[in-house]
Scaffold this motif. Structure first.
Motif, short mmCIF file in Angstrom:
data_model
loop_
_atom_site.label_atom_id
_atom_site.label_comp_id
_atom_site.label_asym_id
_atom_site.label_seq_id
_atom_site.Cartn_x
_atom_site.Cartn_y
_atom_site.Cartn_z
N VAL B 59 0.74 -0.83 -0.22
CA VAL B 59 -0.05 -0.01 0.02
C VAL B 59 0.93 1.28 -0.10
CG1 VAL B 59 -1.55 1.66 1.68
CG2 VAL B 59 -1.86 -1.03 1.06
N LEU B 60 1.92 0.93 0.59
CA LEU B 60 2.45 2.34 1.28
C LEU B 60 3.75 2.58 -0.35
CD1 LEU B 60 3.58 4.52 2.92
CD2 LEU B 60 6.04 3.60 3.43
N LEU B 61 3.74 1.78 -1.20
CA LEU B 61 4.30 1.42 -2.52
C LEU B 61 4.02 2.32 -3.45
CD1 LEU B 61 7.11 0.35 -3.51
CD2 LEU B 61 6.00 -1.26 -4.25
N ALA B 62 1.98 1.56 -3.09
CA ALA B 62 1.36 1.52 -4.16
C ALA B 62 1.15 3.42 -4.31
CB ALA B 62 0.09 1.71 -3.77
N GLY B 63 1.18 4.29 -2.83
CA GLY B 63 1.13 5.57 -2.54
C GLY B 63 2.39 6.26 -3.56
N PHE B 64 3.26 6.13 -3.19
CA PHE B 64 4.90 7.06 -3.50
C PHE B 64 4.58 6.34 -4.83
CE2 PHE B 64 6.43 6.90 1.10
CZ PHE B 64 7.79 7.59 0.69
N VAL B 65 4.25 5.44 -5.31
CA VAL B 65 4.40 5.64 -6.77
C VAL B 65 2.98 6.43 -8.28
CG1 VAL B 65 3.64 3.79 -8.74
CG2 VAL B 65 5.31 3.18 -7.04
N THR B 66 1.90 6.19 -6.80
CA THR B 66 0.85 7.27 -7.80
C THR B 66 0.56 8.24 -7.17
OG1 THR B 66 -0.39 6.35 -6.06
CG2 THR B 66 -0.78 5.21 -8.14
N SER B 67 2.15 8.63 -6.87
CA SER B 67 2.62 10.56 -5.93
C SER B 67 0.93 10.65 -5.14
CB SER B 67 2.63 11.33 -6.99
OG SER B 67 3.89 10.41 -7.56
N ASP B 68 0.52 9.94 -4.37
CA ASP B 68 -0.97 9.96 -3.70
C ASP B 68 -0.43 10.97 -2.37
OD1 ASP B 68 -2.97 10.21 -2.09
OD2 ASP B 68 -3.35 8.17 -1.76
N PHE B 69 -0.35 11.72 -2.73
CA PHE B 69 -0.13 13.25 -1.28
C PHE B 69 -0.63 13.36 -0.24
CE2 PHE B 69 2.36 14.63 -5.46
CZ PHE B 69 3.43 14.55 -5.10
N SER B 70 -2.59 12.68 0.32
CA SER B 70 -2.78 12.60 1.17
C SER B 70 -2.10 12.08 1.96
CB SER B 70 -4.52 11.71 1.07
OG SER B 70 -4.35 10.74 0.61
N ILE B 71 -1.34 11.08 1.51
CA ILE B 71 -0.52 10.86 2.59
C ILE B 71 0.86 11.19 3.34
CG2 ILE B 71 1.01 8.09 3.36
CD1 ILE B 71 -0.70 6.91 1.23
N THR B 80 6.69 13.85 -8.29
CA THR B 80 5.66 13.63 -9.32
C THR B 80 6.77 14.00 -10.03
OG1 THR B 80 4.72 16.71 -9.79
CG2 THR B 80 3.49 14.62 -8.58
N LEU B 81 8.18 14.38 -10.66
CA LEU B 81 8.43 14.86 -11.40
C LEU B 81 9.92 13.80 -10.99
CD1 LEU B 81 8.88 18.81 -12.38
CD2 LEU B 81 7.76 16.62 -13.58
N LYS B 82 10.17 13.32 -10.24
CA LYS B 82 10.81 12.33 -9.97
C LYS B 82 10.62 11.83 -10.93
CE LYS B 82 10.73 10.69 -6.03
NZ LYS B 82 10.87 10.50 -4.20
N PRO B 83 11.97 10.52 -11.37
CA PRO B 83 12.35 9.58 -11.58
C PRO B 83 11.35 8.48 -11.22
CG PRO B 83 14.57 10.25 -12.25
CD PRO B 83 13.70 10.64 -11.42
N MET B 84 10.90 6.91 -11.85
CA MET B 84 10.26 6.16 -11.33
C MET B 84 10.84 5.55 -9.91
SD MET B 84 7.28 4.34 -10.36
CE MET B 84 6.42 5.08 -11.93
N ILE B 85 12.20 4.93 -10.20
CA ILE B 85 12.70 4.15 -8.93
C ILE B 85 13.36 4.96 -8.26
CG2 ILE B 85 14.79 4.97 -10.68
CD1 ILE B 85 16.04 2.57 -9.95
N TYR B 86 13.36 6.42 -8.17
CA TYR B 86 13.11 6.86 -6.94
C TYR B 86 12.31 7.31 -6.41
CZ TYR B 86 17.73 7.24 -9.31
OH TYR B 86 19.48 6.87 -9.03
N LYS B 87 11.18 6.93 -7.03
CA LYS B 87 9.65 7.18 -6.45
C LYS B 87 9.32 5.81 -5.91
CE LYS B 87 7.22 10.13 -9.49
NZ LYS B 87 6.40 10.18 -10.12
N ILE B 88 10.55 4.97 -5.79
CA ILE B 88 10.02 3.27 -5.11
C ILE B 88 10.71 3.44 -4.01
CG2 ILE B 88 10.37 0.92 -5.51
CD1 ILE B 88 9.46 1.26 -8.69
N THR B 89 11.98 4.21 -4.41
CA THR B 89 12.87 3.92 -3.41
C THR B 89 12.85 4.74 -2.36
OG1 THR B 89 14.41 5.39 -4.58
CG2 THR B 89 14.83 3.31 -5.09
N GLY B 90 12.15 5.23 -2.97
CA GLY B 90 11.95 6.75 -1.39
C GLY B 90 10.92 6.16 -0.78
N VAL B 91 9.97 5.01 -0.48
CA VAL B 91 9.39 4.58 0.26
C VAL B 91 10.63 3.95 1.84
CG1 VAL B 91 8.36 1.91 1.01
CG2 VAL B 91 8.04 3.00 -1.41
N TRP B 92 11.93 3.61 1.31
CA TRP B 92 12.03 3.68 2.78
C TRP B 92 13.66 4.45 2.42
CZ3 TRP B 92 11.71 -0.25 -1.23
CH2 TRP B 92 13.42 -0.50 -2.29
#
Lengths: 146, 641
Positions: B59-71, B80-92
């Motif tokens: 769920v948290l991963l999905a939040g980062f991937v879809t840039s759900d800023f309500s979390i 939103t402009l971050k490359p996808m790989i860093y959206k994913i690694t942003g989780v941790w």
């Protein structure tokens, strides 16, 4: 005591001696190799001797950064009450800014200038080294959320 | 909506880990219908807990991937402009998410313990019970102090971005790898506690694959972290004795000691209680490392945010885990059968010395890391312990250990022949001598430490080659130790090469001007502006010259990340077999002139290559272990060792 037992005893004794030597070495080296953290006020009040390595932390004074002829950089570190001139031959970290926090490692030279071997700034905009926050708080120069 | 789902999943996981703890410990009792039922409940709840933690993490991963800023965590650490790989690694790449990753890894290990069921039903059940207790504690920690699913209302339109230093492929894999190691030691810890509860001595064999996985992951994780620091921080160094680095090194040292001690326990029954203590100590150091890194007491890139309640919670947790385990140890260890005897000259003796040196090295690091914190807490005096301390304590201890390594595989269990071992190792001694002579002939300055390091590296690699030929024709896993020990030699060469013979140049250069570093001449060809996906870079061009010919062009950069409002240097490194040429762009000095820092680091790539070889040795051993499971009778039916 038979040979086997005696060998065992020597072995155990050697282990104990090795452990003892190790413990002494650690404590001794620790005493000789710590770096103290001082704010500019500490540097003045404690009369830190030239040549003794320590870390200094404070804010980079506004309009104090000056580049020398080669790659050397000069600036002044202040905590509001006192300030210390710093000289550094190297590349400043990307987040080094006038008016912002900095921590440098090095020693004073006989003229009272801090010769830095390493300069650290913040890792990011939100973060300040805890020692620096404490040093600025003591001078009343720290506002929460700064 | 997404956030509530994650929160709910985490609550279910908490409930199931409670069930796991209770039923697991009940199932540890001797066979009876009740305890057999409890064991199946423990197993099932473990799987359930794992599924819910995976769901929460998803769920948290999905939040980062879809840039759900309500979390809130997503809004504070993504863009939103971050490359996808860093959206994913942003989780941790933040405190809350990294703690969830911690629990995810814990649950995966628990699932593996349940699925493999090594060491018999009672032991497995007790181990699951202990893992359940750990899961309860850490999920509570997340829910009460570090909830990653907190909402922001109204949700912002754009996120605050991720620290650009962390936007890097090396660092994308470093945290999961390190956690796989840190938390992997929890499996050994749980098995050791379970062995004490059940009174079962065969735990070392059951826990071996988990020790190996944890050790491999730690080795890779530390190597990745050090590699990142090398190319990203722009200082040319690979290890800074930073407290956070030390926090990962200490569990590695103890895990290494544990691997060796557990081998002796398994093969000859020696060091039974000592091995238990190491398993407890290794995970305890992982917990202390988590505390140091996550509580914000240290100044480092890892300290995401300081919140005293978090530090306090982890401290209580550490106290309970370590205190509980040591209490259990003091109470139950005497009931386990005593260790086996061995001769003063035997493989066990060498392994004992190995353990003494490794634990000693760890003690040196421990004191150097925690002394400043203790002094600050007691007197308010701020100090730091620098590299000279470690050079004078850690280095000699580790050096002595390396001298000893080749004897281990040459001596027999219980009783060895030291003269025969020496005779067998003569060619290795020869290789060490040759390495020393080659270094003497090639380098300047001729430092004694450097020559000694290469002699020892030759000695280690030579002994590994001998060991390799001695075992020719054996199973692949028989070569694991030889490979791992050779890796140590390779790393040692890299470390010695870079620390002893690195050349450095710092120059201010304008367009067309040249600078020299070591054997290289570089021509500065000015700077250009380059756009990246979410940054703007000033890129310098430096041509590596050979006479009048351009060999290659290196492009160090300074990047500005507008979303985060930060500036980061990006080094340019040219790796050839024997050395790295390393460039970092400094300050703009006006009139097209720039400060450029250049290093030539001999053998630098060997540092990480050696770590890879070590990890490969671990993998080989792991492979042998897992294959063995299907061909040998299960450990439960084997006679006590």
């Amino acid at each position: 005591m038979n040979t086997k037992k005696r060998r065992r005893l020597y072995f155990a004794a050697a282990l104990v001696v090795a452990g003892g030597v190790l413990a002494v070495a650690i404590v001794y080296q620790l005493g000789n190799n710590v770096l103290y953290f001082y704010s500019p006020s500490d540097v003045v009040q404690k009369h830190v001797e030239p040549g003794v390595a320590f870390r200094i932390g404070g804010l980079v004074e506004k309009a104090s950064v000056r580049h020398g002829a080669s790659a050397d950089v000069h600036f002044v570190v202040t905590d509001g009450a006192r300030s210390v001139p710093v000289e550094f031959a190297g590349v400043l970290p990307a987040l080094f800014r006038e008016g912002q926090g900095v921590v440098a490692t090095g020693a004073l030279n006989p003229t009272g200038t801090f010769q830095a071997t390493e300069v650290l700034a913040k890792h990011d905009e939100k973060y300040m080294p805890p020692e620096l926050v404490a040093a600025l708080k003591r001078q009343g120069r720290w506002k929460e959320g700064e | 909506m997404l956030g509530e789902l994650g929160q709910l999943a985490l609550c279910f996981a908490l409930g199931l880990s409670l069930v796991m703890a209770v039923s697991g410990l009940l199932g540890a009792r001797a066979d009876a219908p009740n305890s057999i039922l409890a064991r199946s409940i423990a197993s099932a709840s473990t799987m359930g807990m794992m599924v819910f933690v995976v769901l929460a993490f998803g769920v948290l991963l999905a939040g980062f991937v879809t840039s759900d800023f309500s979390i809130a965590v997503v809004a504070n650490n993504s863009h939103t402009l971050k490359p996808m790989i860093y959206k994913i690694t942003g989780v941790w790449g933040n405190h809350e998410g990294s703690m969830l990753l911690w629990v995810l890894v814990l649950s995966l290990y628990a699932g593996a313990v349940a699925a493999m069921g090594r060491g018999g039903a009672r032991l497995t059940s007790a181990a699951l019970g202990v893992q359940g207790l750990l899961a309860v504690a850490f999920i509570l920690f997340i829910l009460f102090t570090s909830n990653p699913f907190l909402r922001l209302d109204p949700a912002p339109f754009e996120g605050a971005g991720l620290n650009p230093l962390l936007q890097d492929p090396g660092l994308a894999v470093h945290p999961p790898m390190l956690y796989a190691g840190y938390v992997g030691l929890s499996a050994s810890f749980s098995y050791a506690a379970a062995a004490l509860i059940v009174g079962e001595a065969g735990w070392a064999r059951a826990a071996r694959p988990f020790m190996l996985i944890a050790w491999i992951a730690l080795t890779c994780g530390i190597a990745l972290g050090s590699w990142w620091a090398y190319y990203e921080l722009g200082w040319g160094g690979f290890w800074f004795w930073d407290p956070v680095e030390n926090a990962s090194l200490m569990p590695w040292l103890i895990a290494t000691a544990l691997l060796h001690s557990a081998l002796a326990t398994e093969k000859s029954g020696a060091f039974r209680t000592w091995t238990l203590l190491l398993a407890i100590g290794g995970f305890s150091l992982s917990l202390i490392g988590t505390f140091l890194v996550r509580s914000g007491v240290l100044s480092s890139v890892h300290a995401f945010a300081s919140d005293p309640t978090r530090g306090f919670f982890i401290m209580v947790l550490i106290f309970c885990a370590i205190g509980g385990a040591l209490g259990l140890f003091a109470w139950r260890a005497p009931t386990l059968q005593g260790g086996a005897t061995f001769d003063t000259v035997s493989r066990e003796s060498v392994l004992l010395l190995n353990n003494v040196f490794l634990v000693g090295a760890c003690a040196a690091v421990f004191v150097g890391t925690l002394y400043p914190l203790g002094l600050d807490a007691l007197t308010g005096q701020k100090i730091s312990v620098g590299p000279p301390y470690y050079a004078l304590t850690f280095a000699p201890i580790f050096f002595a250990l390396l001298l000893l390594v080749p004897f281990g595989p040459q001596l027999g269990w219980r009783r060895g022949d030291v003269k025969a071992a020496f005779r067998a190792l003569v060619p290795a001694l020869g290789l060490g001598g040759i390495a020393a002579l080659v270094v003497l002939a090639m380098v300047s300055p001729r430092t004694l430490t450097g020559v000694m390091a290469f002699a020892v590296a030759g000695w280690l690699i030579g002994a590994s080659i001998l060991d390799f030929f001695k075992r020719k024709g054996a199973r692949a896993s028989a070569f694991a130790a030889a490979l791992a020990h050779a890796g140590l030699g390779v790393t040692l060469m890299g470390v010695a090469g870079t620390t002893m013979w690195r050349s450095e140049a710092l120059d201010v250069v304008g367009p067309g001007e040249t600078m020299t570093v070591g054997p290289y001449t570089l021509r500065f060809d000015g700077v250009a502006q380059v756009r990246g996906p979410n940054f703007q870079a000033t890129q310098a061009q430096l041509a590596l010259m050979d006479g009048g010919r351009v060999v290659t062009v290196l492009r160090p950069e300074k990047r500005v990340y507008p979303a985060e409002g930060q500036e980061v240097a990006d080094t340019a490194i040219r790796t050839t077999v024997l050395r790295d040429l390393y460039l970092a762009l400094g300050d703009d000095r006006g009139n097209g002139r720039w400060t450029v820092r250049a290093y030539v680091s001999p053998l630098a790539p060997f540092i990480w290559l050696g770590a890879l070889v070590m990890a490969a040795g671990g993998l080989l051993s792991l492979w042998g272990r897992l294959r063995l499971k299907f061909t040998a009778p299960s450990p439960a039916t084997q006679p006590a060792e």
